[in-house]
Design an enzyme around this catalytic site. Sequence first.
Site, PDB file in Angstrom:
ATOM      1  N   GLU A 110      24.230   6.222   5.266  1.00  0.00           N
ATOM      2  CA  GLU A 110      23.651   5.240   6.171  1.00  0.00           C
ATOM      3  C   GLU A 110      23.662   3.855   5.526  1.00  0.00           C
ATOM      4  O   GLU A 110      23.356   3.716   4.344  1.00  0.00           O
ATOM      5  CB  GLU A 110      22.221   5.640   6.530  1.00  0.00           C
ATOM      6  CG  GLU A 110      22.128   6.906   7.355  1.00  0.00           C
ATOM      7  CD  GLU A 110      22.874   6.781   8.675  1.00  0.00           C
ATOM      8  OE1 GLU A 110      22.616   5.817   9.419  1.00  0.00           O
ATOM      9  OE2 GLU A 110      23.722   7.647   8.948  1.00  0.00           O
ATOM     10  N   GLU A 170      21.616   1.592   5.871  1.00  0.00           N
ATOM     11  CA  GLU A 170      20.263   1.223   5.457  1.00  0.00           C
ATOM     12  C   GLU A 170      19.781   2.008   4.244  1.00  0.00           C
ATOM     13  O   GLU A 170      18.588   1.983   3.925  1.00  0.00           O
ATOM     14  CB  GLU A 170      19.296   1.381   6.630  1.00  0.00           C
ATOM     15  CG  GLU A 170      19.108   2.788   7.150  1.00  0.00           C
ATOM     16  CD  GLU A 170      20.142   3.213   8.184  1.00  0.00           C
ATOM     17  OE1 GLU A 170      19.918   4.247   8.842  1.00  0.00           O
ATOM     18  OE2 GLU A 170      21.179   2.531   8.327  1.00  0.00           O
ATOM     19  N   GLU A 192     -13.093  -0.612  -6.827  1.00  0.00           N
ATOM     20  CA  GLU A 192     -13.000  -1.564  -5.721  1.00  0.00           C
ATOM     21  C   GLU A 192     -12.587  -0.869  -4.424  1.00  0.00           C
ATOM     22  O   GLU A 192     -13.269  -0.958  -3.423  1.00  0.00           O
ATOM     23  CB  GLU A 192     -11.990  -2.665  -6.062  1.00  0.00           C
ATOM     24  CG  GLU A 192     -11.948  -3.808  -5.066  1.00  0.00           C
ATOM     25  CD  GLU A 192     -13.141  -4.736  -5.195  1.00  0.00           C
ATOM     26  OE1 GLU A 192     -13.520  -5.340  -4.173  1.00  0.00           O
ATOM     27  OE2 GLU A 192     -13.687  -4.864  -6.309  1.00  0.00           O
ATOM     28  N   ASP A 237       0.811  -1.219   0.000  1.00  0.00           N
ATOM     29  CA  ASP A 237       0.000   0.000   0.000  1.00  0.00           C
ATOM     30  C   ASP A 237       0.843   1.267   0.000  1.00  0.00           C
ATOM     31  O   ASP A 237       0.839   2.054   0.959  1.00  0.00           O
ATOM     32  CB  ASP A 237      -0.937  -0.001   1.206  1.00  0.00           C
ATOM     33  CG  ASP A 237      -1.799  -1.251   1.275  1.00  0.00           C
ATOM     34  OD1 ASP A 237      -2.266  -1.694   0.215  1.00  0.00           O
ATOM     35  OD2 ASP A 237      -1.995  -1.780   2.382  1.00  0.00           O
TER      36      ASP A 237
END
Length: 600
Positions: A330, A332, A211, A37
């Site tokens: 970083e 990450e 939907e 999402d």
Amino acid sequence: MRARLAWITGLLCLTALLPATSARADNPIVQTIYTADPAPLVHNGRVYLYTGHDEDGSTYFTMRDWRVYSSSDMANWTDHGSPMSLATFSWADANAWAGHVAYRNNKFYWYVPVRQRSTGRMVIGVGVSNSPTGPFTDALGRPLVDNNEIDPNVIIDDDGQAYLYWGNPRLAYVRLNSDMISYSGGINYVSLTAAGFGARSGNAQRPTLYEEGPWVYKRNGLYYNVFAAECCSEFIAYSTAPSATGPWTYRGTVMPRQGASFTNHAGIVDFAGGSYFFYHNGALPGGSGYTRSVAVEKFTYNADGTIPTMNMTTAGPPQVGTLNPYVRQEAETIAWSSGVETEPSTEGGMNVGFIENGDYIKVKGVAFGTGASSFTARVASGTSGGRIEVRLGSATGTLVGTCNVAGTGGWQNWSTVTCPISGATGTRDLYLRFAGNSGYLFNLNWWQFTGGGGGGNLLTNGAMEDGTTGWTSSGGSLSSATNVAHAGSRSLLNSGRTASWQGPHQNVTAQLTNGKSYTTSVWVRSQSGTPSAKATLTLTAGGTTSYLQLTPAQTVNANGWTQLTGTATVSWTGALTNASFYVETAAGTDGLYVDDTSFQ
């Protein structure tokens, strides 16, 4: 994703199914957990990606927190962890599902559907933060709106009116007040017609294709509603309208039914001159409709404003620019990874952990220039450590250096290691491959290269992790700030400025070469206010002082970091007696935070 055997087995299967170029794939965006999402937001020169989190092994939409990632180049994404969870909302007990973030009032509002404990119904809550990466707190202490439906999305129109859209099976909206946490009037329901949202056959309860998951935005005077269509499995479709509330006209398919997930969820933003379509699939090993992964494609609108039909790819979009290895990065910040995970670090932010022999991280488009001479990494190990193999091109590519990591006495007992580098030149994909004995080896918090042959950062302590070392102020007070940092645990704060030209500066006289071009990168935020900041070089040569603007001026604020970048040729006549690099404002005396600065 700690079921590593399943991961490795699945990865081998995935590799066998994908074309030979898949070793360079960058979709899905995140490999360390399952994400779903997507809700992208562009702010201060970065794309912030807000996602849900599917728990490992889920056989339903088992989701307990939300995650944030960000990128300045659409290829390397920084993991900011989980700044909001079900625990943020004391009145909610389940279903941390698809949300959306809007920026207004110098705050970030995260609208999310959750299950209300007292009623068992799905409602919309609001988290709020002063930073795009959180932490977020409950803005109301109760739901904002309740009709037992999901998937909120916010659009702020040009006249300042904000609308909250959401709904499954209906499509609803309310007019938000300027505080973004209340609304005027009641809930409005859009008339779902075949002309507006396409016709569905064989389902009298749902006569149109709509939907769930509306993504409403405005472009060139036209309003778009991109939505998940006709479960199951879903495809992505869209409608357009002359106003934020319709009437809507169905326009067709954006992405057909593809991938291993029976749901899909769209988000569209413009960034750095391009348009980007975010979605999710089940492409990672173990992926399914309940263990999904967010991906992104770059696209170009057709001349008439219509959206082209796109397919899911493993390649992802091209990189915007390059990554600078001579400022601290970083760990990450990742384009692709294998085997590793991330976790909160005691030094701030996140670190890469759960590293085992053969795992690796890919960082895309690293601009080494004329060459790097050394590599430094911040590491911690509760065992005997291991090795970081610095490779180019692939996980088995050219080995340009190896850093040995010893045990540090704990997984959060941090130490810095440095090793020599040879052969890292030009712009290459960097692979940090980890090697050692069995079991977990070490954690990695950040890394940085040092240039050789003039290719590196001319500034001392550009990452600001050594306090004020190397820096002085031309006015006001200079201090090391530990409460605000772009990366790592520290930044520089120049407070008490009494003139716009005052700011943190550093002497670079001995490092400059006449006639050479230098590239600047500096991250800035204000202590208060919204001044226009820039980096400048003052040169004194032959008795004359001149000023060279190194970066275009950009507005900065107190709620996030802004990157100032630019390239300029430095030249002078006569003997150079002084050269100082500094950060200033075009006007005003607001305090400035400065971090991760490079001049090379």
